[in-house]
Design an enzyme around this catalytic site. Sequence first.
Site, PDB file in Angstrom:
ATOM      1  N   ASP A 138      11.367  -1.193   0.258  1.00 32.58           N
ATOM      2  CA  ASP A 138      12.707  -1.312  -0.317  1.00 32.58           C
ATOM      3  C   ASP A 138      13.763  -0.644   0.552  1.00 32.58           C
ATOM      4  O   ASP A 138      14.954  -0.726   0.243  1.00 32.58           O
ATOM      5  CB  ASP A 138      12.727  -0.718  -1.731  1.00 32.58           C
ATOM      6  CG  ASP A 138      12.878  -1.791  -2.792  1.00 32.58           C
ATOM      7  OD1 ASP A 138      12.670  -2.974  -2.469  1.00 32.58           O
ATOM      8  OD2 ASP A 138      13.205  -1.459  -3.945  1.00 32.58           O
ATOM      9  N   ASP A 462       6.741   2.016 -15.502  1.00 38.67           N
ATOM     10  CA  ASP A 462       5.298   2.009 -15.719  1.00 38.67           C
ATOM     11  C   ASP A 462       4.957   2.197 -17.203  1.00 38.67           C
ATOM     12  O   ASP A 462       4.193   1.416 -17.779  1.00 38.67           O
ATOM     13  CB  ASP A 462       4.628   3.089 -14.863  1.00 38.67           C
ATOM     14  CG  ASP A 462       5.371   4.424 -14.896  1.00 38.67           C
ATOM     15  OD1 ASP A 462       6.318   4.572 -15.696  1.00 38.67           O
ATOM     16  OD2 ASP A 462       5.014   5.325 -14.129  1.00 38.67           O
TER      17      ASP A 462
END
Length: 754
Positions: A138, A462
């Site tokens: 990223d 998550d």
Amino acid sequence: MAGARKKLQERVALRRTAWKLADIVVLFLLLALLARRAATLGDTSTTWQWPWLAALVCEAWFTFVWLLTINGKWSPVRFDTFPEHLLEADDELPAVDMFVTTADPALEPPVITVNTVLSLLAVDYPDARKLACYVSDDGCSPVTCYALSEVAAFAALWVPFCKRHAVGVRAPFMYFSSAPDEAGSHGADFLESWASMKSEYDKLASRIENADEGSILQDAEFAEFVGSERRNHPTIIKVLWDNSKSKTGEGFPHLVYVSREKSPRHYHNFKAGAMNVLTRVSAVMTNAPIMLNVDCDMFANNPGVALHAMCLLLGFDDETDSGFVQAPQKFYGSLRDDPFGNQMEVLFQKLGGGVAGIQGMFYGGTGCFHRRKVIYGTPPPDTVKHGTTGSPSYKELQMKFGNSKELIDSSRSIISGDVLARTTANMSSRIEMAKQVGACNYEAGTCWGQEVGWVYGSMTEDILTGQRIHTTGWKSVLMDTNPPAFLGCAPTGGPASLTQFKRWATGVLEILISKNSPILGTIFGRLQLRQCLAYLIVDVWPVRAPFELCYALLGPFCLLANQSFLPKASDEGFYIPVALFLTFQVYYLMEYKDCGLSARAWWNNHRMQRITSASAWLLAFLTVLLKTMGLSETVFEVTRKESSTSDGSGSTNEADPGLFTFDSSPVFIPVTVLAILNIVAIAVGVWHAVVTGTVKGIHGGPGIGEFLYCCWTVLCFWPFVRGLVSRGRYGIPWSVKVKAGLIVGALVHFCTRN
């Protein structure tokens, strides 16, 4: 007639009779304290103070949190795996796509990512052609891409070396951190091979660490990076190694570099967005039905990790019981006695094992094997309505997954339940298809980030994604192998540790107050009630901050204002809080001892819990509050990773890496205030009690309880007390001291104004 298939896994219930009795004792003492306070408030013959009412509210909250904790720990289990039975069977194993994510080459040095990738490329699996490793960058760093291109060449030497010599730890920096035992069973040929391989790795690490971005961009191979900015660039996908032409059992997995498209006009959804791009890119390139995701610093420590995971994914009669397989987070080179309270060994052993006995372990964001169809939002087989047979239509898949025909076709094969589904075409021929699904506007009008893929809406994607899976009706499995499946590096120092805790706390509070709340998942979904309560243990972390801050202020307030919130030593109720305090501390001390940890580790974690609550959790609470009011936005902060090359011992150049470090962040202000305020309160209390010999106030003012409480608080905040008089990075900056001093002055004035 063929013999019965040997079992691949076994669920073992763990007895904890003595611990259950201790749970009930602590609960009884909490209820006794509440009853005593309620009786005091209801006694019209006694004048009570507002600190008693505040203490009652806080203690009621502590009782609620304890009930959540009891539920989470009540019925622990473990899962034993038998990979040797898996290899004895003739069944073909499914393919696995392995995802590695990195976001910032400065905070996450490429050499760390390289070691993680090499450990994954070298895992044991019957057919390496069924494995593919995708690295999401990223940061769009040409240095990271260069480092991975170097990996492809080194892996051709490293992977055969590991397989030939049955190397146990296949991250080179860790393997070469100690010399081989020359007096052992290794022959001269091995020692020569070991030395040669170490020399090659040292050269690799040196090339990566000394790589210059300007020189790299002059190479035509990296021309796509020219003119690219971190937050504004097209999709870059490079197939660094294609193993499709290798023979069975030879070579090493595919290696693909992915940097998704970024544009200032599009919100990129942090790690969740990167994971969804990896999911789509891998779907059109290899389409493995199983996906593994790890952070860039979490290397595969157990070479048989994929086989252990397959035992749990394939070993249940009903696949609903293993929607995903989560390994506990464990750390290498960790500091002795966990001085920053972020190794979480007791949390995973005690709470993790207990939650595994309900609906399954939480998704931890790394070290997790997923069924691709579960990530696609497919419900468990037992929830499919009668009569709804057959695959979904093309139009339905298009609305969910987007306009890519290749992605729709691949998703259809996955949803249909083909566990051996995979794309076998040449990898390079699919790059353009992969770039299409990696575009930043591809998700517009689809279900990505909501019903499909990693879920958006929280910084802890998550926890949120795992909760959505459980709400759908799937269960999960905890995979705790020996040796540990994965090892990562825990952040060190005050700023890094509290940054991590603040990010987690911000994310779970975003979940709690949103439409994705576990409470709503239980009411309207298939999230079990006990699993909902287990999620609340984590989700209420930042909500605990106001209550724990209020309780922390009661002691110094009473000493300064000549009031009390604890019974006097002469009162019959005095022994209830004393017994509760001692029982609670002994309970947690014994937990640490039961996990093989020291008393110092228990103290460090207790101290850090108090510090975290008054700093990171408090700021997370305020951040989400301001975001809810539309006054602020949450910002994703990457935790710094320590670079490792050939030393896995965790040693550093610092004299004592366990010492607390500080910077000018506002996260340090609340605890600094509490540390100074308690010191001032103790001094004023001693002055009143010893020098003047008089103590005014209702109920005779503060007693020994308030003095001991303030002293205990000072001990818990001792790193900040030391920071007040230290210099450099171990000292609290003057900007924090001045702000804290002004707040303390205002609080002292408030407490003593009468």
